[in-house]
Design an enzyme around this catalytic site. Structure first.
Site, mmCIF file in Angstrom:
data_model
loop_
_atom_site.group_PDB
_atom_site.id
_atom_site.type_symbol
_atom_site.label_atom_id
_atom_site.label_comp_id
_atom_site.label_asym_id
_atom_site.label_seq_id
_atom_site.Cartn_x
_atom_site.Cartn_y
_atom_site.Cartn_z
ATOM 1 N N ARG A 67 56.782 6.259 59.082
ATOM 2 C CA ARG A 67 58.139 5.958 58.994
ATOM 3 C C ARG A 67 59.013 6.789 60.032
ATOM 4 O O ARG A 67 58.447 7.930 60.441
ATOM 5 C CB ARG A 67 58.802 6.041 57.532
ATOM 6 C CG ARG A 67 58.186 4.839 56.485
ATOM 7 C CD ARG A 67 58.594 5.304 55.077
ATOM 8 N NE ARG A 67 60.075 5.106 55.137
ATOM 9 C CZ ARG A 67 60.931 6.094 54.705
ATOM 10 N NH1 ARG A 67 60.689 7.291 54.513
ATOM 11 N NH2 ARG A 67 62.411 5.741 54.811
ATOM 12 N N ARG A 119 65.479 15.409 51.196
ATOM 13 C CA ARG A 119 64.504 16.773 51.086
ATOM 14 C C ARG A 119 64.856 17.620 49.980
ATOM 15 O O ARG A 119 66.113 17.440 49.732
ATOM 16 C CB ARG A 119 64.845 17.555 52.440
ATOM 17 C CG ARG A 119 64.590 16.671 53.791
ATOM 18 C CD ARG A 119 63.155 17.103 54.062
ATOM 19 N NE ARG A 119 62.613 16.448 55.260
ATOM 20 C CZ ARG A 119 62.144 15.091 55.139
ATOM 21 N NH1 ARG A 119 62.017 14.228 53.845
ATOM 22 N NH2 ARG A 119 61.771 14.539 56.163
ATOM 23 N N LYS A 131 52.258 15.682 50.413
ATOM 24 C CA LYS A 131 51.919 14.044 50.556
ATOM 25 C C LYS A 131 50.423 13.556 50.537
ATOM 26 O O LYS A 131 49.660 14.366 51.256
ATOM 27 C CB LYS A 131 52.376 13.833 51.948
ATOM 28 C CG LYS A 131 52.813 12.047 52.383
ATOM 29 C CD LYS A 131 53.784 12.042 53.063
ATOM 30 C CE LYS A 131 53.741 10.632 53.854
ATOM 31 N NZ LYS A 131 54.877 10.213 54.212
HETATM 32 C C1 BTN Z 1 54.904 7.329 56.200
HETATM 33 O O1 BTN Z 1 54.800 7.932 55.359
HETATM 34 O O2 BTN Z 1 55.459 7.635 57.111
HETATM 35 C C2 BTN Z 1 54.229 5.881 56.330
HETATM 36 C C3 BTN Z 1 52.774 6.057 56.737
HETATM 37 C C4 BTN Z 1 51.956 4.587 56.891
HETATM 38 C C5 BTN Z 1 50.645 4.861 57.627
HETATM 39 C C6 BTN Z 1 49.857 3.390 57.714
HETATM 40 S S1 BTN Z 1 48.084 3.861 58.117
HETATM 41 C C7 BTN Z 1 47.858 1.990 58.007
HETATM 42 C C8 BTN Z 1 49.323 1.290 58.558
HETATM 43 N N1 BTN Z 1 49.154 1.418 60.089
HETATM 44 C C9 BTN Z 1 50.059 2.220 60.532
HETATM 45 O O3 BTN Z 1 50.045 2.286 61.705
HETATM 46 N N2 BTN Z 1 50.965 2.897 59.828
HETATM 47 C C10 BTN Z 1 50.434 2.200 58.395
#
Ligand code: BTN
Length: 322
Positions: A121, A319, A186
């Site tokens: 994100r 946060r 996380k």
């Molecule tokens: C986050 O917490 O920032 C979100 C992470 C999301 C990662 C997943 S892995 C599968 C899918 N493909 C990506 O490029 N991102 C999501």
């Protein structure tokens, strides 16, 4: 079965195998075996080589397997979904987006052993080493247009928690809007991307990244993290089982969400809220307050000195204040 996978499945017993025996089992020359082994070593698999003994895989191997995942899907999910399992992809979300553009099944699912451009994100990189974690994306259509989407990513967070709990994890929490945490670290992240509106339905790409076996990270990871192996070491975590359960729980939760909206999930989300009652601040705009849970639309409530502030997904991130 492709040759790489046959070689991997032979090595997955962790025993020594001579080059000659491998060549014989695969029906190829020893040079061809050696080339295949190098292709496995290059993305990071630890294969030991000792003269006179041959080759041995160090540590465990938890291979992705298309048929195993399909066999573990609920009947309702199996009927609706098509699944692609890749060794390597830029991003499973991007892959599903391309597929959707070509038309697409009801539900298109892509999982990959590694991503070269995994996205998180807010423009972050999602570290995606080979063989360790889950990189899963599901392309689904949701009725109700964009207005129905508030709360969607929170519902997916609940579905991921339900899936991990059903496989033996205890104590997973959610950090608004949709991080899955264990002991404040996380464990999984969710990236929801939208692809436009069509006849009252919205195309949504639900991307889920779960740390499963990872035991070290690259410099791109800038927050405390944990893997399932560390969070619940007594469980034998298998990626195929986790993927199938996350798909099952997500499709079921999304169907319920389409019918009933986020209100139906509000109590469960509040019960899983890892920030409830904690001293928080927002970023980038610095609002200070105490976490007061989610409202019936999935926005986060922050009790500040000037009263309650409603924070919507995409605007600010939360946060913990030290
Ligand atoms: C986050 O917490 O920032 C979100 C992470 C999301 C990662 C997943 S892995 C599968 C899918 N493909 C990506 O490029 N991102 C999501």
């Amino acid at each position: 079965m492709r040759k790489n996978q046959t070689l991997l499945s032979i090595l997955s017993d962790g025993e020594w195998h001579s080059g000659e025996a491998l060549a014989q089992s695969l029906g190829v020359s020893r040079t061809a075996v050696w080339k295949q082994l190098n292709r496995l070593i290059e993305p990071g698999l630890a294969i030991e080589r000792v003269r006179g003994k041959g080759y041995r895989l160090q540590g465990h191997l938890d291979l992705l397997d298309h048929d195993a995942i399909i066999s573990l899907l609920a009947d309702s999910a199996r009927r609706r979904a098509s699944l692609e399992v890749l060794d390597k992809v830029d991003s499973t979300n991007s892959r599903v987006m391309q597929f959707e553009r070509r038309g697409g099944d009801d539900v298109f699912i892509c999982v990959a052993d590694r991503q070269t451009q995994g996205r998180g994100r807010r423009g972050r990189v999602w570290s995606s080493p080979a063989g360790e974690n889950i990189y899963l994306s599901m392309g689904v259509r949701l009725q109700g247009g964009f207005s129905a989407l508030e709360g969607l990513s929170l519902v997916v967070g609940i579905a991921v928690c339900r899936a991990l709990e059903s496989l033996g994890l205890k104590g997973a929490a959610l950090k608004w809007p949709n991080d899955v945490l264990f002991n404040g670290c996380k464990l999984a992240g969710i990236l929801i991307e939208l692809q436009g509106e069509l006849e009252g339905a919205v195309r949504v790409i639900v991307g889920v990244g779960i740390n499963v076996h990872m035991d070290r990270v690259d410099a791109a990871v800038d927050q405390p993290w944990v893997s399932l192996d560390r969070a619940a070491p007594s469980v034998t975590w298998r990626r195929n089982e986790i993927i199938a359960e996350v798909v099952n729980q997500t499709l079921e939760a999304l169907a319920h969400f389409e019918r009933a909206g986020f209100t139906a999930f509000q109590d469960e989300w509040r019960a899983r809220d890892g920030l409830l009652g904690a001293s928080l601040h927002t970023e980038p705009e610095n609002l200070q307050g105490v976490g007061a849970g989610v409202d019936s639309a999935g926005a986060y409530l922050l009790d500040t000195a000037d009263g309650q502030v409603i924070i919507r997904a995409g605007e600010l991130s939360l946060r913990r204040s030290q």
